[in-house]
Design a protein around this motif. Structure first.
Motif, short mmCIF file in Angstrom:
data_model
loop_
_atom_site.label_atom_id
_atom_site.label_comp_id
_atom_site.label_asym_id
_atom_site.label_seq_id
_atom_site.Cartn_x
_atom_site.Cartn_y
_atom_site.Cartn_z
N ASP A 60 0.98 -1.03 -0.09
CA ASP A 60 -0.09 -0.03 -0.08
C ASP A 60 0.84 1.10 -0.23
O ASP A 60 0.47 2.48 0.14
CB ASP A 60 -1.02 -0.22 1.23
N GLU A 61 2.19 1.21 -0.01
CA GLU A 61 3.10 2.30 0.10
C GLU A 61 2.95 3.31 -1.20
O GLU A 61 2.81 4.66 -0.83
CB GLU A 61 4.58 1.70 0.15
N ALA A 62 2.72 2.99 -2.50
CA ALA A 62 2.32 3.80 -3.30
C ALA A 62 1.20 4.49 -3.31
O ALA A 62 1.17 5.85 -3.61
CB ALA A 62 2.62 3.03 -4.76
N GLU A 63 0.13 4.09 -2.80
CA GLU A 63 -1.03 4.65 -2.69
C GLU A 63 -0.95 5.50 -1.53
O GLU A 63 -1.60 6.91 -1.47
CB GLU A 63 -2.23 3.66 -2.35
N ARG A 64 -0.34 5.22 -0.18
CA ARG A 64 -0.06 5.92 0.63
C ARG A 64 0.76 7.11 0.26
O ARG A 64 0.14 8.59 0.81
CB ARG A 64 0.75 5.56 1.72
N LEU A 65 1.85 7.22 -0.62
CA LEU A 65 2.65 8.36 -1.07
C LEU A 65 1.83 9.37 -1.78
O LEU A 65 1.65 10.49 -1.65
CB LEU A 65 3.67 7.87 -1.71
N LEU A 66 0.83 8.65 -2.91
CA LEU A 66 -0.04 9.48 -3.61
C LEU A 66 -1.02 10.39 -2.80
O LEU A 66 -1.00 11.34 -2.95
CB LEU A 66 -0.54 8.48 -4.55
N LEU A 67 -1.62 9.72 -1.85
CA LEU A 67 -2.40 10.23 -1.08
C LEU A 67 -1.86 11.35 0.02
O LEU A 67 -2.33 12.40 -0.10
CB LEU A 67 -3.24 9.47 -0.03
N ASP A 68 -0.70 11.24 0.44
CA ASP A 68 0.03 12.00 1.34
C ASP A 68 0.29 13.40 0.18
O ASP A 68 0.25 14.57 0.94
CB ASP A 68 1.36 11.48 1.71
N ARG A 69 0.80 13.19 -0.96
CA ARG A 69 1.19 14.10 -1.94
C ARG A 69 -0.10 15.13 -2.21
O ARG A 69 -0.19 16.39 -2.32
CB ARG A 69 1.88 13.63 -3.10
N PHE A 70 -1.36 14.10 -2.52
CA PHE A 70 -2.55 14.65 -2.77
C PHE A 70 -3.26 15.88 -1.63
O PHE A 70 -3.64 16.95 -1.82
CB PHE A 70 -3.67 13.76 -3.15
N LEU A 71 -2.88 15.48 -0.47
CA LEU A 71 -3.42 15.87 0.84
C LEU A 71 -2.48 17.11 1.07
O LEU A 71 -3.08 18.26 1.30
CB LEU A 71 -3.43 15.22 2.09
#
Length: 137
Positions: free
Chosen positions: A57-68
């Motif tokens: 799930d790390e790629a999704e986490r990183l994308l969400l962190d960047r989005f937020l």
């Protein structure tokens, strides 16, 4: 935003309601996003930071962190060009990523440029075709 409220009850990065959040930002404009939506996004960021990364799930986490990070820039008092353009969400390579990443980026640069310009044109044509809903101070 019901989708965001529902997601907060079970905050799995891969199920974040990007479409609903983005639609809300487009509907009202980034300067006029309701405080409650921004508070919910800030809570999403807190919950994301408190979670232990799940396997794969790390790629999704990183994308969400960047989005937020981009969505909450004004809320945080740090509105700037990189967040305005959402460059971090695009996943472009940096100098730290090495030469191979830069070569890979060059091969997709033209396609990304055309996609960004097409999105800009679509958004501006849509905005120009309807009466303004808010006035700038």
């Amino acid at each position: 935003m019901n989708e965001l409220t529902d997601w907060l009850a079970d905050p799995v990065p891969s199920r974040f309601p990007y479409s609903a959040v983005t639609a809300e930002f487009h509907r009202v404009g980034k300067h006029f996003v309701p405080d409650q939506t921004l508070k919910s996004l800030a809570l999403a960021r807190e919950r994301l930071a408190a979670q232990a990364p799940a396997g794969g799930d790390e790629a999704e986490r990183l994308l969400l962190d960047r989005f937020l990070d981009t969505a909450l820039d004004k809320w945080d008092g740090r509105y700037d060009y990189p967040t305005y353009t959402s460059l971090s969400v695009l996943g472009l390579p940096t100098a730290d990523d090495g030469a191979a990443a830069a070569r890979a980026a060059r091969t997709t640069r033209d396609r990304l440029t055309v996609q960004l310009l097409a999105d800009l044109l679509r958004f501006e044509l849509s905005a120009a075709s309807r009466p303004p809903s808010r006035c700038w101070p």
